[in-house]
Structure formats: C-alpha cells, structure tokens
Design a protein around this motif. Sequence first.
Motif, mmCIF file in Angstrom:
data_model
loop_
_atom_site.group_PDB
_atom_site.id
_atom_site.type_symbol
_atom_site.label_atom_id
_atom_site.label_comp_id
_atom_site.label_asym_id
_atom_site.label_seq_id
_atom_site.Cartn_x
_atom_site.Cartn_y
_atom_site.Cartn_z
ATOM 1 N N HIS A 44 -106.308 -88.799 -47.737
ATOM 2 C CA HIS A 44 -105.578 -89.211 -48.932
ATOM 3 C C HIS A 44 -104.146 -88.690 -48.965
ATOM 4 N N GLY A 45 -103.794 -87.828 -48.034
ATOM 5 C CA GLY A 45 -102.442 -87.292 -48.000
ATOM 6 C C GLY A 45 -102.238 -86.075 -48.867
ATOM 7 N N ASP A 46 -103.275 -85.594 -49.535
ATOM 8 C CA ASP A 46 -103.160 -84.410 -50.398
ATOM 9 C C ASP A 46 -104.120 -83.308 -49.962
ATOM 10 N N GLY A 47 -104.555 -83.364 -48.718
ATOM 11 C CA GLY A 47 -105.491 -82.360 -48.227
ATOM 12 C C GLY A 47 -106.944 -82.732 -48.407
ATOM 13 N N THR A 48 -107.222 -83.910 -48.980
ATOM 14 C CA THR A 48 -108.601 -84.369 -49.153
ATOM 15 C C THR A 48 -108.810 -85.671 -48.377
ATOM 16 N N SER A 49 -110.078 -85.980 -48.119
ATOM 17 C CA SER A 49 -110.421 -87.207 -47.395
ATOM 18 C C SER A 49 -111.709 -87.778 -47.960
ATOM 19 N N THR A 50 -111.937 -89.069 -47.700
ATOM 20 C CA THR A 50 -113.201 -89.722 -48.062
ATOM 21 C C THR A 50 -113.961 -90.049 -46.793
ATOM 22 N N LEU A 51 -115.180 -89.515 -46.691
ATOM 23 C CA LEU A 51 -116.070 -89.833 -45.583
ATOM 24 C C LEU A 51 -117.022 -90.934 -46.027
ATOM 25 N N THR A 52 -117.290 -91.894 -45.166
ATOM 26 C CA THR A 52 -118.255 -92.947 -45.461
ATOM 27 C C THR A 52 -119.424 -92.835 -44.495
#
Length: 204
Positions: A44-52
């Motif tokens: 996300h560009g803010d140090g977080t991500s989405t895993l699917t």
Amino acid sequence: MTRHHRATRRASRLLAVAVTTGALAVLAAGPAAAHVLIETVEPHGDGTSTLTFTFDHGCDGEPTDALRVTLPEGVEALAAGQPDGWTSDVTDDAVAWSGEPVPDGERAAFTLDVRVTGDVGQAFVFPAVQECPSGASYAWTDTDPSGARPAPTFVATAASLAPAPVAAGASPTPTAPLVAAVVVGAVVAGIAGGRASRRRVRAT
C-alpha cells in the motif's frame, strides 16, 4: 493368429498400461498440486500490504468450511476480509476463517492486511489448515516449496516491508538545541573578543 494381429494386441496392451499409469500419476499429483497459496501481495506504500490466500479444492471432494493460517514472526495482522457468508477471527499469532462451505473445485479468496518487518529477500511462511464438514482436513505446513503439502509463502521485497522499528530507548539526536547552542556560543565568543579588542586599544 497372424503377426499383424499379435502386434496390434501388444500395442493395445501397451496403450492400456500407459493410460492407467498416466491416470495414477495425475491422481497422485492432484493433492500436491492443489494447495492453499498466497496468490498476490499488494503493497500500500505505507508499510502495510494485503495478502490474498486462495484455494480451489476441498478434502477429497468435500467442500471447505474453515481455514486457519498461522502468522510467522515479523508479520502483524491488521484486518481480515472474507467471502460472503464467512467470518474471521484475528489473534496475535493466527487468523481463522469459517463459513458457508465452498464446493470442491470452486475458487475462494481470503484477504489479510498485514505489516511485515524483516529483510528484503526473506521468505515468510504461513502454515495453513483447511477443514471440511466431516472433520477431514488438509495441513499445508511444509516449509519446503517442493514438499507434498507446501505452506503458503511469499518472499519480501522493499515495497512489502515496513520500516524497521526504532530500538527501545534510542531516539534521534535533536538538532534544534544543538544549533541553538552553537549560535549562543558564537555570540558569547564574539562579545568576549570585542571586549578584549577594546582593552588592547585602551592600553595603547
């Protein structure tokens, strides 16, 4: 029986053996090839991500009604998404989903927002257990990707990693007080220098 007939029968037997062997190979490879996996990692560009997480199979033909994923060290779960009819439970070390059975052969996707700390190129392994209504389950926990039951895994990139946390007790050196001290010191030095110059003038 003519030579032609004997050759034809032999070819038929070989074909039958080949077909049977091929079918057994497909059946043997089926459970290993179909597994729970991390399909995408979206930073996300803010140090977080989405895993699917996805799967498209059940337990030997049964539907799936629960999925539990264990979080590796360095991964913090922030929020979980799920298909319609499913709920999620997020704890410090795992995420569990349960809901309406997903038929065998039908794709299901589960999203998880995470914050990941570690090194670029580091592999993060998420042991997963897929459960079905009869009580049957598949444990996808092999850390070796070539194992019979490989666990969902992804390799971190710079984009998917959060900044390393500042060590406890450590703090950046404040620059403003330092600048102020330098300025004050310069002013004091200037005043002292001026006074010394006036004394020398008077002495002459």
